[in-house]
Design a protein around this motif. Structure first.
Motif, PDB file in Angstrom:
ATOM      1  N   ARG A   1      95.265  83.547  36.943  1.00 22.62           N
ATOM      2  CA  ARG A   1      94.976  83.150  38.310  1.00 22.62           C
ATOM      3  C   ARG A   1      93.476  82.869  38.460  1.00 22.62           C
ATOM      4  O   ARG A   1      92.653  83.290  37.645  1.00 22.62           O
ATOM      5  CB  ARG A   1      95.381  84.245  39.302  1.00 22.62           C
ATOM      6  CG  ARG A   1      96.849  84.644  39.264  1.00 22.62           C
ATOM      7  CD  ARG A   1      97.768  83.456  39.523  1.00 22.62           C
ATOM      8  NE  ARG A   1      99.109  83.852  39.902  1.00 22.62           N
ATOM      9  CZ  ARG A   1     100.118  84.051  39.066  1.00 22.62           C
ATOM     10  NH1 ARG A   1      99.916  83.920  37.751  1.00 22.62           N
ATOM     11  NH2 ARG A   1     101.321  84.381  39.507  1.00 22.62           N
ATOM     12  N   ASP A  39      97.924  83.442  44.468  1.00 24.94           N
ATOM     13  CA  ASP A  39      97.350  82.226  43.893  1.00 24.94           C
ATOM     14  C   ASP A  39      95.902  82.450  43.458  1.00 24.94           C
ATOM     15  O   ASP A  39      95.427  81.845  42.505  1.00 24.94           O
ATOM     16  CB  ASP A  39      97.391  81.086  44.926  1.00 24.94           C
ATOM     17  CG  ASP A  39      98.810  80.767  45.361  1.00 24.94           C
ATOM     18  OD1 ASP A  39      99.630  80.425  44.494  1.00 24.94           O
ATOM     19  OD2 ASP A  39      99.095  80.878  46.576  1.00 24.94           O
ATOM     20  N   SER A  40      95.200  83.310  44.219  1.00 20.37           N
ATOM     21  CA  SER A  40      93.794  83.589  43.926  1.00 20.37           C
ATOM     22  C   SER A  40      93.566  85.090  43.984  1.00 20.37           C
ATOM     23  O   SER A  40      94.194  85.800  44.786  1.00 20.37           O
ATOM     24  CB  SER A  40      92.876  82.906  44.948  1.00 20.37           C
ATOM     25  OG  SER A  40      93.007  81.508  44.893  1.00 20.37           O
ATOM     26  N   GLY A  42      95.780  79.311  49.360  1.00 16.09           N
ATOM     27  CA  GLY A  42      97.003  79.987  48.975  1.00 16.09           C
ATOM     28  C   GLY A  42      96.955  81.466  49.258  1.00 16.09           C
ATOM     29  O   GLY A  42      96.146  81.964  50.046  1.00 16.09           O
TER      30      GLY A  42
END
Length: 567
Positions: free
Chosen positions: A512, A487-488, A443
């Motif tokens: 996250r 996302d990360s 992501g």
């Protein structure tokens, strides 16, 4: 050094010392006082091929020239003939070349902060000019350990530091790293690297060694040190194992204070001695002393640099070493507190030291040693022993005869082959400390923390919110806002203190997935909390950042092993 190595080997055999890298060498004495008697203070033996040259050179020296051979100061400026106010103020003459001539110097150490390191062409010209000014060819050295201590950074290949090398578990990596560095230093006109670090770092709070060490296991560190010495010799350059008798278990920085290490003789033999024993077994050119007090080895309270029991008794007697012994920098607070700058130089020589590195007041120290020889406090034989060792080192490394590769530095420095070697070491060093199953990341990725911009640039489409080494509240808030688009999150850390800890905690609070990439000694990972995945790459250099990016995007499967424990 062939003959010196033979002497060391014979002495070690007589005392039960071993030259391999095993962690607990037998036969050492139970207390320093019971060590074998040190060798008589006579000039060291020399290889037959260079014996005549060394003897002839020694015989032709005046007393003043012999004393000058013991000194390796910092000189100021980028050109040998260039005037510099700091030289005038400190030494009474304007140019580095004039200082070399005035004090008959045995060597010079180069630093960026003294104006010595600007470009490859400039360093090579400075080294050449200094050699032309010297009646006796100089040792010209630098602290190019790689990683945290890299005085030639920007000119030479960015090789990962020692702890990264230790994480590979492969002594061949240590040898390759040293050879790359040695070849590039030689192309610049240098002939000594004050490396490798032989300290076994067992103290996570050590403020001065840390990632400069190969690790915490004496046998593994010994194997790496031995291989590094071989690598420097492969490159035709001198190596210096440091810091004897061991600087790996201190919580005080000897640049600013006087560390006290309470290792018993038995613990010293088991923990600190093996890497130095291994270096000696490989014919290391120089052993550098530490400005640390080890009261169980010498109850005088003097730092090891000034201790005859440690330098002459343990290093020369117990370990059988008869090569050059150098002080650590004499401008450090740890060695200056008890005695003045003049007396320190004399006491170091009386302890058994040959090379006086970076005296803060060269005229005063030179005058004190010269006066001590004239008065008989330092005997003529004692002086000749040191000068002979120094000349022998120069003969063995081709310095005395003026041998050199005459290479074009630009053809050697940062060559494709050298960069490939550095990258291979960095790739093999990457260690998953936590969350191996979370890689590769998927992501949208946000990278924050020190070196965030450089790492994000290596990850396709990643966003960067860089911070200072000490992240500010505003920087943490900006990273928290950017996290909503990701996302990360990857947080780079380097010697993480409270501010970096707050950054990691703030990222964890976003919900996250958080990956921490440690760019220094990985002890910091035990102080941080809230992350899901942790990688250790041990360095913030370009090769290590590329290796981290490969691990994060799945193009590399990390195989490194922690060379130190996390408590």
């Amino acid at each position: 050094m062939t003959a010196l190595l033979l002497i060391a080997t014979l002495s070690a055999a007589c005392s039960g010392a071993r030259s391999d890298a095993e962690p607990t060498p037998p036969g050492a004495a139970t207390t320093p006082a019971a060590t074998p008697a040190p060798p008589k203070e006579t000039p060291a033996a020399t290889p037959s091929s260079g014996q005549d040259a060394v003897a002839e050179r020694l015989a032709g020296m005046s007393l003043e020239e012999k004393v000058g051979q013991l000194f390796m100061p910092v000189l100021y400026g980028s050109k040998a003939s260039g005037a510099h106010g700091e030289n005038s103020a400190r030494y009474g003459v304007a140019s580095p070349a004039e200082v070399v001539k005035k004090f008959h110097l045995g060597g010079v150490i180069l630093f960026p902060w003294s104006g010595n390191v600007e470009s490859a062409e400039q360093v090579a010209g400075l080294a050449s000019g200094l050699q032309k000014a010297a009646k006796t060819p100089l040792l010209i050295g630098a602290d190019q350990e790689n990683g945290l201590v890299s005085r030639l950074s920007g000119l030479v290949t960015d090789v990962p530091g020692n702890m990264a090398v230790g994480a590979t578990g492969d002594p061949g990596a240590a040898r390759a790293a040293a050879e790359v560095t040695g070849r590039e230093m030689r192309a610049l006109g240098l002939n000594v690297d004050f490396a490798p670090v032989a300290d076994v770092n067992v103290n996570p709070a050590n403020p001065v060694i840390g990632s400069r060490s190969y690790g915490e296991k004496p046998d593994k560190v010994a194997a790496m040190v031995a291989a590094a010495v071989e690598g420097f010799h492969d490159a035709g350059i001198g190596a210096a194992a440091k810091h004897f008798p061991g600087h790996g278990d201190t919580g005080v920085d000897s640049h600013t204070g006087l560390p006290v290490i309470k290792h018993s003789p038995a613990k010293w033999r088991r923990l600190d001695a093996p890497p130095f024993r291994a270096a000696i077994g490989k014919g290391v050119d120089i052993v550098m002393t530490a400005h640390v007090v080890m009261p169980e080895l010498d109850r005088s309270g003097d730092p090891a640099t000034l201790s005859k029991k440690i330098v002459t008794g343990l290093l020369r007697g117990d370990l059988g070493y008869d090569g050059v012994v150098s002080t650590d920098a004499l401008d450090m607070a740890a060695v200056r507190k008890k005695y003045g700058d003049a007396e320190v130089a004399v006491r170091a020589v009386l302890a058994g030291v040959d090379l006086l590195l970076m005296p803060p007041d060269l005229p005063k120290a030179y005058g004190a040693v010269l006066a001590a020889v004239k008065s008989g406090r330092v005997t003529r034989d004692r002086l000749d022993a040191s000068v002979t060792r120094l000349l022998t080192l120069k003969a063995e490394r081709g310095v005395l005869s003026g041998e050199g590769d005459e290479q074009d530095p630009e053809a050697v420095l940062r060559s494709k082959e050298h960069r490939a070697t550095a990258q291979d070491i960095a790739d093999r060093a990457v260690t998953v400390v936590e969350g191996a199953g979370d890689l590769p990341l998927k992501g949208d990725i946000l990278v924050t923390g020190p070196a965030a911009r450089a790492l994000a640039g290596l990850l396709d489409g990643a966003e960067a919110v860089p911070t200072a080494d000490t992240p500010t509240a505003a920087q943490i808030a900006a990273a928290r806002a950017a996290a909503a688009r990701s996302d990360s999150i990857v947080v780079t850390t380097e010697d993480a203190g409270p501010a970096q800890s707050r950054l990691v905690a703030a990222m964890a609070a976003t919900g996250r997935h958080v990956t921490v990439v440690s760019l220094s000694a990985p002890y910091e990972l035990s102080r941080l909390g809230g992350y899901d995945t942790a990688l250790a790459v041990y360095s913030s250099g370009s090769a290590s950042l590329r290796a981290a990016a490969k691990a994060l995007d799945g193009s590399l499967t990390p195989a490194g092993k922690l060379p130190v424990g996390l408590r």
